[in-house]
Motif scaffolding. Sequence first.
Motif, PDB file in Angstrom:
ATOM      1  N   MET A 103      12.188 -16.924   1.579  1.00  0.00           N
ATOM      2  CA  MET A 103      12.532 -15.678   1.540  1.00  0.00           C
ATOM      3  C   MET A 103      11.818 -14.339   2.044  1.00  0.00           C
ATOM      4  N   GLY A 104      11.402 -13.533   3.221  1.00  0.00           N
ATOM      5  CA  GLY A 104      11.149 -12.053   3.114  1.00  0.00           C
ATOM      6  C   GLY A 104      11.162 -11.146   2.358  1.00  0.00           C
ATOM      7  N   LEU A 105      10.663  -9.780   2.622  1.00  0.00           N
ATOM      8  CA  LEU A 105      10.287  -9.257   1.193  1.00  0.00           C
ATOM      9  C   LEU A 105      11.932  -7.864   1.974  1.00  0.00           C
ATOM     10  N   THR A 106      12.775  -7.620   1.144  1.00  0.00           N
ATOM     11  CA  THR A 106      13.780  -6.551   1.504  1.00  0.00           C
ATOM     12  C   THR A 106      12.883  -5.294   1.823  1.00  0.00           C
ATOM     13  N   MET A 107      13.674  -4.090   2.588  1.00  0.00           N
ATOM     14  CA  MET A 107      13.022  -2.679   3.031  1.00  0.00           C
ATOM     15  C   MET A 107      12.651  -1.689   1.842  1.00  0.00           C
ATOM     16  N   THR A 108      13.700  -2.067   0.256  1.00  0.00           N
ATOM     17  CA  THR A 108      13.069  -1.029  -0.368  1.00  0.00           C
ATOM     18  C   THR A 108      12.003  -1.524  -1.324  1.00  0.00           C
ATOM     19  N   GLU A 109      11.685  -3.177  -1.227  1.00  0.00           N
ATOM     20  CA  GLU A 109      10.670  -4.409  -1.743  1.00  0.00           C
ATOM     21  C   GLU A 109       9.749  -3.943  -1.325  1.00  0.00           C
ATOM     22  N   ARG A 110       9.339  -3.456   0.158  1.00  0.00           N
ATOM     23  CA  ARG A 110       8.438  -3.164   1.060  1.00  0.00           C
ATOM     24  C   ARG A 110       7.654  -1.874   1.048  1.00  0.00           C
ATOM     25  N   LYS A 111       8.103  -0.946   0.841  1.00  0.00           N
ATOM     26  CA  LYS A 111       8.313   0.401   0.266  1.00  0.00           C
ATOM     27  C   LYS A 111       7.348   0.704  -0.780  1.00  0.00           C
ATOM     28  N   SER A 112       8.297  -0.176  -2.157  1.00  0.00           N
ATOM     29  CA  SER A 112       7.411   0.096  -3.131  1.00  0.00           C
ATOM     30  C   SER A 112       5.786  -0.690  -3.309  1.00  0.00           C
ATOM     31  N   LEU A 129      -5.713  -3.684   3.724  1.00  0.00           N
ATOM     32  CA  LEU A 129      -4.985  -3.458   4.902  1.00  0.00           C
ATOM     33  C   LEU A 129      -4.290  -5.677   5.170  1.00  0.00           C
ATOM     34  N   ASP A 130      -5.720  -6.011   4.612  1.00  0.00           N
ATOM     35  CA  ASP A 130      -5.152  -7.462   5.425  1.00  0.00           C
ATOM     36  C   ASP A 130      -3.585  -8.180   4.327  1.00  0.00           C
ATOM     37  N   GLU A 131      -3.882  -7.637   3.490  1.00  0.00           N
ATOM     38  CA  GLU A 131      -3.970  -7.825   1.917  1.00  0.00           C
ATOM     39  C   GLU A 131      -1.916  -7.659   2.022  1.00  0.00           C
ATOM     40  N   LEU A 132      -1.573  -6.512   2.876  1.00  0.00           N
ATOM     41  CA  LEU A 132      -0.543  -5.496   3.201  1.00  0.00           C
ATOM     42  C   LEU A 132       0.377  -6.590   4.035  1.00  0.00           C
ATOM     43  N   CYS A 133      -0.654  -6.976   5.550  1.00  0.00           N
ATOM     44  CA  CYS A 133       0.558  -7.368   6.582  1.00  0.00           C
ATOM     45  C   CYS A 133       0.713  -8.465   6.403  1.00  0.00           C
ATOM     46  N   ALA A 134       0.296  -9.676   5.098  1.00  0.00           N
ATOM     47  CA  ALA A 134       0.199 -10.212   4.954  1.00  0.00           C
ATOM     48  C   ALA A 134       1.642 -11.026   3.685  1.00  0.00           C
ATOM     49  N   THR A 135       1.804  -9.766   2.953  1.00  0.00           N
ATOM     50  CA  THR A 135       2.741  -9.595   1.692  1.00  0.00           C
ATOM     51  C   THR A 135       3.898  -9.552   3.103  1.00  0.00           C
ATOM     52  N   ARG A 190      -0.923  -4.215  12.335  1.00  0.00           N
ATOM     53  CA  ARG A 190      -1.309  -3.786  11.475  1.00  0.00           C
ATOM     54  C   ARG A 190      -1.372  -2.282  11.789  1.00  0.00           C
ATOM     55  N   ASP A 191      -1.239  -1.843  13.128  1.00  0.00           N
ATOM     56  CA  ASP A 191      -0.842  -0.832  13.352  1.00  0.00           C
ATOM     57  C   ASP A 191       0.183  -0.405  12.357  1.00  0.00           C
ATOM     58  N   HIS A 192       1.387  -0.566  12.392  1.00  0.00           N
ATOM     59  CA  HIS A 192       2.847  -0.269  11.018  1.00  0.00           C
ATOM     60  C   HIS A 192       2.502  -0.246  10.052  1.00  0.00           C
ATOM     61  N   ALA A 193       1.330  -1.284   9.598  1.00  0.00           N
ATOM     62  CA  ALA A 193       1.426  -1.392   7.850  1.00  0.00           C
ATOM     63  C   ALA A 193       0.183   0.441   8.087  1.00  0.00           C
ATOM     64  N   ARG A 194      -0.333   0.437   8.397  1.00  0.00           N
ATOM     65  CA  ARG A 194      -1.600   1.469   9.060  1.00  0.00           C
ATOM     66  C   ARG A 194      -0.291   3.141   8.261  1.00  0.00           C
ATOM     67  N   ARG A 195       0.464   2.937   9.273  1.00  0.00           N
ATOM     68  CA  ARG A 195       1.315   4.292  10.071  1.00  0.00           C
ATOM     69  C   ARG A 195       2.168   4.745   8.275  1.00  0.00           C
ATOM     70  N   ALA A 196       2.579   3.281   7.727  1.00  0.00           N
ATOM     71  CA  ALA A 196       3.646   3.634   6.441  1.00  0.00           C
ATOM     72  C   ALA A 196       2.175   3.602   5.100  1.00  0.00           C
ATOM     73  N   LEU A 197       1.530   3.437   5.157  1.00  0.00           N
ATOM     74  CA  LEU A 197      -0.052   3.619   3.932  1.00  0.00           C
ATOM     75  C   LEU A 197      -0.026   4.881   4.671  1.00  0.00           C
ATOM     76  N   ARG A 198       0.433   5.894   5.409  1.00  0.00           N
ATOM     77  CA  ARG A 198      -0.738   7.142   5.547  1.00  0.00           C
ATOM     78  C   ARG A 198       0.702   7.434   5.373  1.00  0.00           C
ATOM     79  N   GLU A 199       2.030   7.863   5.222  1.00  0.00           N
ATOM     80  CA  GLU A 199       3.547   7.802   5.190  1.00  0.00           C
ATOM     81  C   GLU A 199       3.820   7.887   3.876  1.00  0.00           C
ATOM     82  N   ALA A 200       3.278   7.024   3.198  1.00  0.00           N
ATOM     83  CA  ALA A 200       4.016   6.910   1.873  1.00  0.00           C
ATOM     84  C   ALA A 200       3.333   7.619   0.992  1.00  0.00           C
ATOM     85  N   LEU A 201       2.448   8.631   0.737  1.00  0.00           N
ATOM     86  CA  LEU A 201       1.816   9.887  -0.072  1.00  0.00           C
ATOM     87  C   LEU A 201       2.044  11.126   0.188  1.00  0.00           C
TER      88      LEU A 201
END
Length: 128
Positions: free
Chosen positions: A1-10, A31-37, A42-53
Amino acid sequence: MGLTMTERKSVTKAIATRYKRAGKTDKTAILDELCATTGWNRDHARRALREALTPRIVRPRTPRPPKYGPKVIAALVFCWAVLGMPAGKRLAPMLPELVLVLREFGELDIDDQTATLLAGIGRVRWSV
């Protein structure tokens, strides 16, 4: 089962500071670790990391104006007490008939507008 959106954001928020301070090879591993989790590409993960801060401005919503005034609330409390204080789920279906009977016998002295509002409490109204 995948992560919920709240878990992904945290998870993203926890990794974002480490990602920003890392060098190029470390960023690739993070980035590989975040994509696997999260299952993101990769593009979405990179954007999410940039916007998280970046801080977000949260505006409080304007509250909805009250629909029922003090007269309706007082009449509702009276009807609730007459029926033996049932839960709202059991009270709502009885209100239209109860309001008619109580007004007919003079036990509930309210105007027509208040009676209409009181009888309509608990009904689902969909507006298009």
